[in-house]
Design a protein around this motif. Structure first.
Motif, PDB file in Angstrom:
ATOM      1  N   GLY A 176       0.842  -1.171   0.000  1.00  0.00           N
ATOM      2  CA  GLY A 176       0.000   0.000   0.000  1.00  0.00           C
ATOM      3  C   GLY A 176       0.887   1.234   0.000  1.00  0.00           C
ATOM      4  O   GLY A 176       1.975   1.226  -0.586  1.00  0.00           O
ATOM      5  N   MET A 177       0.489   2.271   0.667  1.00  0.00           N
ATOM      6  CA  MET A 177       1.309   3.478   0.739  1.00  0.00           C
ATOM      7  C   MET A 177       2.549   3.212   1.599  1.00  0.00           C
ATOM      8  O   MET A 177       2.459   2.644   2.681  1.00  0.00           O
ATOM      9  CB  MET A 177       0.492   4.625   1.340  1.00  0.00           C
ATOM     10  CG  MET A 177       1.235   5.955   1.382  1.00  0.00           C
ATOM     11  SD  MET A 177       1.803   6.504  -0.244  1.00  0.00           S
ATOM     12  CE  MET A 177       0.248   6.630  -1.122  1.00  0.00           C
ATOM     13  N   TYR A 194      -3.242  10.673   2.159  1.00  0.00           N
ATOM     14  CA  TYR A 194      -2.926   9.308   1.748  1.00  0.00           C
ATOM     15  C   TYR A 194      -2.896   8.362   2.949  1.00  0.00           C
ATOM     16  O   TYR A 194      -3.393   7.240   2.889  1.00  0.00           O
ATOM     17  CB  TYR A 194      -1.580   9.268   1.028  1.00  0.00           C
ATOM     18  CG  TYR A 194      -1.635   9.725  -0.402  1.00  0.00           C
ATOM     19  CD1 TYR A 194      -2.508   9.137  -1.307  1.00  0.00           C
ATOM     20  CD2 TYR A 194      -0.796  10.735  -0.867  1.00  0.00           C
ATOM     21  CE1 TYR A 194      -2.557   9.551  -2.632  1.00  0.00           C
ATOM     22  CE2 TYR A 194      -0.840  11.155  -2.188  1.00  0.00           C
ATOM     23  CZ  TYR A 194      -1.721  10.558  -3.070  1.00  0.00           C
ATOM     24  OH  TYR A 194      -1.775  10.968  -4.368  1.00  0.00           O
ATOM     25  N   ALA A 195      -2.290   8.815   4.051  1.00  0.00           N
ATOM     26  CA  ALA A 195      -2.192   7.966   5.242  1.00  0.00           C
ATOM     27  C   ALA A 195      -3.577   7.637   5.788  1.00  0.00           C
ATOM     28  O   ALA A 195      -3.843   6.506   6.214  1.00  0.00           O
ATOM     29  CB  ALA A 195      -1.347   8.656   6.311  1.00  0.00           C
ATOM     30  N   GLN A 198      -5.267   4.603   4.353  1.00  0.00           N
ATOM     31  CA  GLN A 198      -4.754   3.272   4.657  1.00  0.00           C
ATOM     32  C   GLN A 198      -5.521   2.679   5.832  1.00  0.00           C
ATOM     33  O   GLN A 198      -5.905   3.391   6.760  1.00  0.00           O
ATOM     34  CB  GLN A 198      -3.259   3.329   4.982  1.00  0.00           C
ATOM     35  CG  GLN A 198      -2.398   3.970   3.906  1.00  0.00           C
ATOM     36  CD  GLN A 198      -2.468   3.217   2.592  1.00  0.00           C
ATOM     37  OE1 GLN A 198      -2.080   2.067   2.496  1.00  0.00           O
ATOM     38  NE2 GLN A 198      -2.957   3.901   1.565  1.00  0.00           N
ATOM     39  N   ARG A 202      -1.799   4.877   8.545  1.00  0.00           N
ATOM     40  CA  ARG A 202      -0.418   5.345   8.351  1.00  0.00           C
ATOM     41  C   ARG A 202       0.176   4.679   7.138  1.00  0.00           C
ATOM     42  O   ARG A 202      -0.331   3.660   6.655  1.00  0.00           O
ATOM     43  CB  ARG A 202       0.449   5.015   9.567  1.00  0.00           C
ATOM     44  CG  ARG A 202       0.685   3.510   9.787  1.00  0.00           C
ATOM     45  CD  ARG A 202       1.698   3.250  10.881  1.00  0.00           C
ATOM     46  NE  ARG A 202       1.897   1.832  11.157  1.00  0.00           N
ATOM     47  CZ  ARG A 202       2.760   1.051  10.493  1.00  0.00           C
ATOM     48  NH1 ARG A 202       3.501   1.546   9.500  1.00  0.00           N
ATOM     49  NH2 ARG A 202       2.886  -0.225  10.815  1.00  0.00           N
ATOM     50  N   ALA A 203       1.257   5.240   6.644  1.00  0.00           N
ATOM     51  CA  ALA A 203       2.019   4.592   5.584  1.00  0.00           C
ATOM     52  C   ALA A 203       2.919   3.519   6.188  1.00  0.00           C
ATOM     53  O   ALA A 203       3.306   3.589   7.359  1.00  0.00           O
ATOM     54  CB  ALA A 203       2.870   5.618   4.838  1.00  0.00           C
ATOM     55  N   ALA A 204       3.243   2.517   5.392  1.00  0.00           N
ATOM     56  CA  ALA A 204       4.172   1.473   5.853  1.00  0.00           C
ATOM     57  C   ALA A 204       5.592   2.022   5.902  1.00  0.00           C
ATOM     58  O   ALA A 204       5.970   2.895   5.117  1.00  0.00           O
ATOM     59  CB  ALA A 204       4.126   0.280   4.908  1.00  0.00           C
ATOM     60  N   ASP A 232      -0.379  -4.294   3.012  1.00  0.00           N
ATOM     61  CA  ASP A 232      -1.076  -3.001   3.015  1.00  0.00           C
ATOM     62  C   ASP A 232      -1.961  -2.792   4.239  1.00  0.00           C
ATOM     63  O   ASP A 232      -2.807  -1.918   4.246  1.00  0.00           O
ATOM     64  CB  ASP A 232      -1.937  -2.885   1.755  1.00  0.00           C
ATOM     65  CG  ASP A 232      -3.171  -3.790   1.791  1.00  0.00           C
ATOM     66  OD1 ASP A 232      -3.180  -4.755   2.596  1.00  0.00           O
ATOM     67  OD2 ASP A 232      -4.132  -3.524   1.037  1.00  0.00           O
ATOM     68  N   SER A 233      -1.777  -3.596   5.262  1.00  0.00           N
ATOM     69  CA  SER A 233      -2.523  -3.495   6.537  1.00  0.00           C
ATOM     70  C   SER A 233      -4.025  -3.705   6.372  1.00  0.00           C
ATOM     71  O   SER A 233      -4.809  -3.366   7.248  1.00  0.00           O
ATOM     72  CB  SER A 233      -2.277  -2.127   7.224  1.00  0.00           C
ATOM     73  OG  SER A 233      -3.019  -1.077   6.606  1.00  0.00           O
ATOM     74  N   THR A 235      -5.792  -2.563   3.611  1.00  0.00           N
ATOM     75  CA  THR A 235      -6.393  -1.471   2.841  1.00  0.00           C
ATOM     76  C   THR A 235      -7.173  -1.975   1.639  1.00  0.00           C
ATOM     77  O   THR A 235      -8.250  -1.461   1.315  1.00  0.00           O
ATOM     78  CB  THR A 235      -5.303  -0.487   2.393  1.00  0.00           C
ATOM     79  OG1 THR A 235      -4.633   0.035   3.549  1.00  0.00           O
ATOM     80  CG2 THR A 235      -5.879   0.664   1.590  1.00  0.00           C
ATOM     81  N   GLN A 238     -10.901  -2.814   2.133  1.00  0.00           N
ATOM     82  CA  GLN A 238     -11.878  -1.796   2.534  1.00  0.00           C
ATOM     83  C   GLN A 238     -12.945  -1.595   1.454  1.00  0.00           C
ATOM     84  O   GLN A 238     -12.673  -1.736   0.282  1.00  0.00           O
ATOM     85  CB  GLN A 238     -11.174  -0.465   2.817  1.00  0.00           C
ATOM     86  CG  GLN A 238     -10.296  -0.498   4.048  1.00  0.00           C
ATOM     87  CD  GLN A 238      -9.603   0.834   4.296  1.00  0.00           C
ATOM     88  OE1 GLN A 238      -9.189   1.522   3.366  1.00  0.00           O
ATOM     89  NE2 GLN A 238      -9.470   1.196   5.549  1.00  0.00           N
TER      90      GLN A 238
END
Length: 238
Positions: A176-177, A194-195, A198, A202-204, A232-233, A235, A238
């Motif tokens: 992901g981001m 952007y964060a 996610q 947050r971004a990775a 991507d946690s 994302t 979703q």
């Protein structure tokens, strides 16, 4: 050896203590800095200037790997270009061509050279390509990027099917981001936007993507090929 926290983690192209790492880029100073840091910490590394969009440059890279180090065990195809956020009908041909030259043609040229070398060595090998969640879904304003990343996933699966009988594994990661230097250079409100998109809010960290790549290169993934590991946690769900 473990990757030092101060070094961009993409230098960890093979997860063995005795690994020699070849860093390839068009950013000479940054590449040399990574190599110097790896050596300072007791590792073995070299730098080769290579433009992945250029066929001769990619061939030169693999020739140098053989000449300087004698062997290739694993490869990470991670070079990428980004595009301005614009609707599909406003994407210029120059933007489309440049992005696809790096993000898709570059992956193809590198894979072709790496696969050929693995076949000549007759000892198998592992490749990991960097795709992204854009390889699975539409992303408004990023039509050229989405098309290229779909292509990377297709190439990954095609190569996995064609070369499994030779002991060659080909996989991809789909981040992901990620908080790369390019991402960090964007204005704070844009980064926050952007964060917030996610799943984890947050971004990775780059190290989180590198760990997935190391797994796919390692013997722990010896029966994994043709897979796209989404990092991507959640994302994408979703």
């Amino acid at each position: 050896m473990a990757a030092p926290e101060s070094v961009p983690p993409w230098w960890r192209v093979w997860p063995h203590d005795a690994a020699t790492v070849v860093v390839a880029d068009v950013a000479d100073e940054a590449g040399a800095a990574v190599v110097a840091e790896v050596r300072r910490r007791g590792g073995s590394a070299g730098y080769v200037r290579a433009d992945v969009a250029d066929e001769a440059s990619v061939e030169h890279l693999l020739d140098r790997v053989l000449a300087d180090f004698g062997h290739l065990d694993g490869a990470v195809n991670n070079a990428g270009a980004w595009q301005p956020d614009v609707p599909l009908h406003e994407i210029g041909v120059e933007v489309w061509d440049r992005l696809h030259d790096v993000d898709l043609r570059g992956v193809f040229l590198c894979m072709r050279a790496e696969l050929g070398l693995f076949l000549r060595q007759s000892e198998g090998g592992a490749i990991v390509n960097t795709a992204g969640i854009a390889g699975f879904k539409a992303m408004p304003g990023l039509g050229a990027y989405v098309a290229a990343k779909h292509g990377v996933i297709g190439l990954t699966r095609q190569a996995a099917a064609e070369y499994a009988e030779y002991g060659i594994r080909v996989n991809a990661v789909a981040p992901g981001m990620v908080a790369t230097p390019a991402w960090s250079a964007r204005p704070v409100p844009m980064r926050q936007l952007y964060a917030d998109g996610q799943a984890a809010g947050r971004a990775a960290a780059a190290e989180e993507i590198a760990s997935a790549i190391v797994f796919l290169l390692s013997d722990d993934a010896s029966f994994v090929s043709g897979d796209v590991l989404v990092v991507d946690s959640g994302t994408l769900q979703q």
